[in-house]
Design an enzyme around this catalytic site. Structure first.
Site, mmCIF file in Angstrom:
data_model
loop_
_atom_site.group_PDB
_atom_site.id
_atom_site.type_symbol
_atom_site.label_atom_id
_atom_site.label_comp_id
_atom_site.label_asym_id
_atom_site.label_seq_id
_atom_site.Cartn_x
_atom_site.Cartn_y
_atom_site.Cartn_z
ATOM 1 N N HIS A 1 6.032 -6.029 7.007
ATOM 2 C CA HIS A 1 4.855 -5.941 6.146
ATOM 3 C C HIS A 1 3.852 -5.012 6.828
ATOM 4 O O HIS A 1 3.266 -5.368 7.840
ATOM 5 C CB HIS A 1 4.270 -7.327 5.910
ATOM 6 C CG HIS A 1 3.158 -7.338 4.895
ATOM 7 N ND1 HIS A 1 2.754 -6.197 4.222
ATOM 8 C CD2 HIS A 1 2.369 -8.346 4.440
ATOM 9 C CE1 HIS A 1 1.764 -6.505 3.406
ATOM 10 N NE2 HIS A 1 1.516 -7.802 3.520
ATOM 11 N N CYS B 1 -4.055 -6.160 2.172
ATOM 12 C CA CYS B 1 -2.704 -5.647 1.930
ATOM 13 C C CYS B 1 -2.551 -4.904 0.609
ATOM 14 O O CYS B 1 -1.489 -4.352 0.331
ATOM 15 C CB CYS B 1 -1.706 -6.796 2.014
ATOM 16 S SG CYS B 1 -1.913 -7.704 3.542
ATOM 17 N N HIS C 1 5.821 -7.223 -4.079
ATOM 18 C CA HIS C 1 5.038 -7.385 -2.854
ATOM 19 C C HIS C 1 5.930 -8.107 -1.840
ATOM 20 O O HIS C 1 6.089 -7.653 -0.730
ATOM 21 C CB HIS C 1 3.756 -8.145 -3.159
ATOM 22 C CG HIS C 1 2.830 -8.238 -1.987
ATOM 23 N ND1 HIS C 1 2.423 -7.131 -1.288
ATOM 24 C CD2 HIS C 1 2.246 -9.310 -1.378
ATOM 25 C CE1 HIS C 1 1.621 -7.508 -0.301
ATOM 26 N NE2 HIS C 1 1.510 -8.815 -0.324
#
Lengths: 391, 305
Positions: free
Chosen positions: A320, A152, A285
């Site tokens: 996400h 990620c 994040h």
């Protein structure tokens, strides 16, 4: 030397281009909803409602590729629009991806398991490196191609790699960012980790249960001073800080005190020659998993003390988007600086008990935003921070 | 200068912990296997059980490099062409054949490309920069470019390497997607690069990658010209299957795929061979030409100081 930003483009579940994304951000419209495809319908996901054929048509794509590559082409083409290739300007493309062509491979592998119509030729799109080569081909870029795959944090690391290559003089101009499509592989994977929220995700909220996946791509164009003289492009923002550090705590979980995140934010601030107090907005994040948001909050307190600037996670809008998230959120950071936007952290009600932090709750514009810090953390304890500053 | 201080390769050759890998090289047959060290000496058995071959190889090679290096690595750069294939395939089978909602996450967790780099950071308790590059046959070269950039930025002990693993499924890709003139193999080669010479004598002098090169000979000559060298200066040329340049009779040439077998980051093992050859001979320059995929060219120059 300055690292100038002279282009940006993105495609997400809240919009196929910048204008649509801004409209959604402004009107608090999320892209997360029950999936419309066979492999997504059981989940809340940030899905882009265009088929691969529609993507090709809408963005006039000439190059074939996996959905990951096509999304990447759609965003990278928008970022590179108005740029002209030249022998005098060494131009590269660095893309982050975690799934590469898995969207094609997983279907083919099912055929293999079912012993029906297995066509190995379709695995030609599998390699993550190939997806970047396809995006580069669509843009006509061939001086340098590189793929970062650190889960990620991939796109943030691709942006960082591009900045360093410009600084070292290896490249004059580079298109950097990331792309990931929704796949059964990642949906099943995050399900196996039991970190999905079956509701709409709630970053930084005390009742958060987990994340919603999304798909998309985001790319920006970086140029050196020398390149700018030749292209005559107007800088839109600057990339001033970048860093990557290892948490070295656990393969998937973050350390409770956010050690790696602190290292990463500190080093990015050092490189940008900024103080924590100079940061006007943090794009966190903020995946909405219990572990990440607590760890990241602790890291904020470690770096900023009690003077934490407005911060929010935009993942309750886009889902996400894994390897793409750092690229998409870099575009959000540029827009924040250009237009004075602050983005709300949707779905927040109750501060996390341990930290008591309240994120930005409303969409605001016209603010004076000089410096935005953006975090991206990946599996393997891979923590990255970039800082984007006003021209 | 970028001095090579320590090397650890796990391959189908007797290459781990040997002083000169060149003295042991044998051409691989179709049925060769990884010559594995005793992993238990490096990784606790409980962890080892969960690790796929590529993770065992990458982690063990890195630990060996750290054991031979006084200071902690201040940057780690890993190249892998196809990543953790065994766990990827395992998880594909898991979710395609699942009969309940509960899936074991281990294979998924370990399927991402940067599990290799992540395991290295965990195993060494290393908090430094940790990057994973994947670019088909030039995966190692781009990782090496990153490592050299780290040195230019002031880092002193950079770990760089590559790892890839063979799985039987790959054989189904032959010969259309993967050539079948060499055995498919697994391999991991890691190097410690430092700007300081101390006891080291062999350097990475330069590395470059070229995409869609129309004139490979010209690209290689230009690369050497940038180093004030010509092909006549090269005493050892390592290549993948076909040497795309003409060398003079004094140049020793070696098709490294005959020794590494085929995996797309095998040029890292070629760099191990080149290093040991320079170290144990009077040769000064070795060139690794990697066009395993014909549309991507990696060029690496090693020199002895």
């Amino acid at each position: 030397m300055n690292i100038h930003i002279t282009g940006y483009g993105l495609i997400t579940s809240i919009g196929l281009n910048t204008e649509e994304n801004v409209a959604s951000l402004r009107s608090l419209r999320t892209g997360i909803a029950k999936g419309r495809l066979d492999n997504t319908k059981a989940y809340n996901v940030g899905e882009i409602h265009l088929t691969n054929a529609e993507l090709k048509e809408q963005f006039k794509l000439q190059t074939d590729g996996s959905r990951t590559a096509l999304l990447g082409m759609a965003a990278a083409k928008q970022a590179f629009e108005g740029h002209v290739l030249s022998d005098q300007i060494r131009t590269g493309l660095i893309s982050g991806t975690s799934v590469g062509g898995m969207d094609v491979s997983e279907i083919e592998y099912k055929n293999y398991l079912n012993e029906s119509n297995h066509n190995p030729d379709n695995y030609k799109h599998h390699s993550s490196g190939t997806s970047s080569e396809q995006i580069a081909q669509e843009l006509g870029i061939s001086d340098f191609v590189n793929t970062i795959s650190t889960a990620c944090s991939s796109a943030a690391n691709a942006i960082m790699m591009g900045a360093r290559m410009i600084k070292s003089g290896t490249l004059d101009r580079v298109v950097v960012g990331g792309t990931d499509s929704l796949t059964s592989f990642t949906i099943s994977g995050f399900k196996s980790l039991m970190i999905f929220d079956d509701q709409w995700c709630r970053p930084f909220d005390d009742t958060r249960k987990g994340l919603n996946l999304g798909e998309g791509a985001g790319f920006i164009v970086l140029e050196s001073d020398k390149s700018l003289e030749k292209t005559g492009k107007k800088p839109l923002a600057r990339l001033t800080g970048w860093s990557n550090a290892s948490d070295a705590f656990h393969q998937t979980a973050s350390s409770p005190d956010g050690h790696g995140a602190r290292l990463s934010m500190n080093e990015a601030l050092r490189i940008s020659e900024l103080q924590p107090g100079d940061i006007d907005y943090i794009n966190a994040h903020g995946t909405a998993t219990p572990n990440n948001d607590l760890s990241e909050s602790q890291a904020f307190q470690g770096i900023f003390g009690t003077a934490i600037p407005p911060f929010s996670s935009t993942k309750a809008y886009t889902g996400h988007t894994l390897a793409a998230s750092g690229g998409i959120e870099a575009v959000f950071a540029i827009l924040a600086i250009r237009n004075g936007y602050l983005y709300p952290n949707l779905n927040f009600k109750t501060p996390i008990a341990e930290t008591g932090l309240t994120p930005q709750l409303d969409f605001e514009e016209g603010k004076n935003i000089q410096h935005v810090l953006s975090n991206s953390f990946g599996f393997g304890g891979n923590n990255s921070t970039i800082i984007i500053s006003a021209v | 200068m970028y001095y090579i201080h320590s090397i650890a390769s796990i391959s189908h050759q007797d290459s781990f912990n040997v002083s000169n890998v060149c003295s042991k090289l044998e051409k691989l047959g179709q049925e060769s296997e990884v010559i594995a060290p005793n992993y238990k000496e490096y990784v606790p058995p409980a962890s080892l059980r969960r690790l796929s071959p590529v993770l065992r190889m990458g982690l063990t090679a890195s630990i060996e490099c750290q054991n031979n290096t006084e200071k902690e690595f201040d940057a780690i750069s890993v190249g892998t062409a196809l990543g953790c294939l065994r766990d990827t395939e395992k998880f594909l089978v898991t979710f395609h054949t699942a009969t309940s909602d509960f899936l074991s996450p281990t294979a998924f967790i370990q399927s991402t490309h940067n599990t290799i780099g992540g395991q290295i950071s965990l195993g060494l308790k290393n908090h430094a920069y940790n990057m994973t590059h994947t670019q088909n046959n030039v995966s190692f070269e781009v990782a090496l470019m990153d490592a050299l950039m780290c040195i230019d930025e002031g880092k002193k002990q950079v770990l760089v390497g590559s790892a890839d693993e063979q799985i039987p499924f790959l054989e189904l890709m032959q010969p259309n997607l993967i050539p079948d003139n060499y055995p498919l193999t697994s391999g991991a080669s890691f190097f410690v690069i430092s700007p300081e010479a101390s006891s080291a004598s062999v350097c990475v002098q330069a590395v470059a990658v070229r995409f869609n090169p129309t004139d490979k000979t010209g690209e290689i000559e230009q690369f050497l010209a940038n180093q004030q060298l010509t092909l006549n200066d090269i005493e050892l040329a390592l290549y993948a299957d076909q040497l795309p340049v003409e060398t003079n009779e004094k140049t020793e040439t070696l098709n490294f795929l005959e020794y590494s077998g085929l995996h797309y980051s095998a040029s890292a093992f070629a760099m191990h061979i080149a290093h040991d050859s320079l170290k144990h001979s009077d040769k000064r320059y070795a060139l690794i030409i990697n066009d395993m995929c014909s549309d991507k060219l990696g060029i690496t120059l090693l020199s002895k100081q």
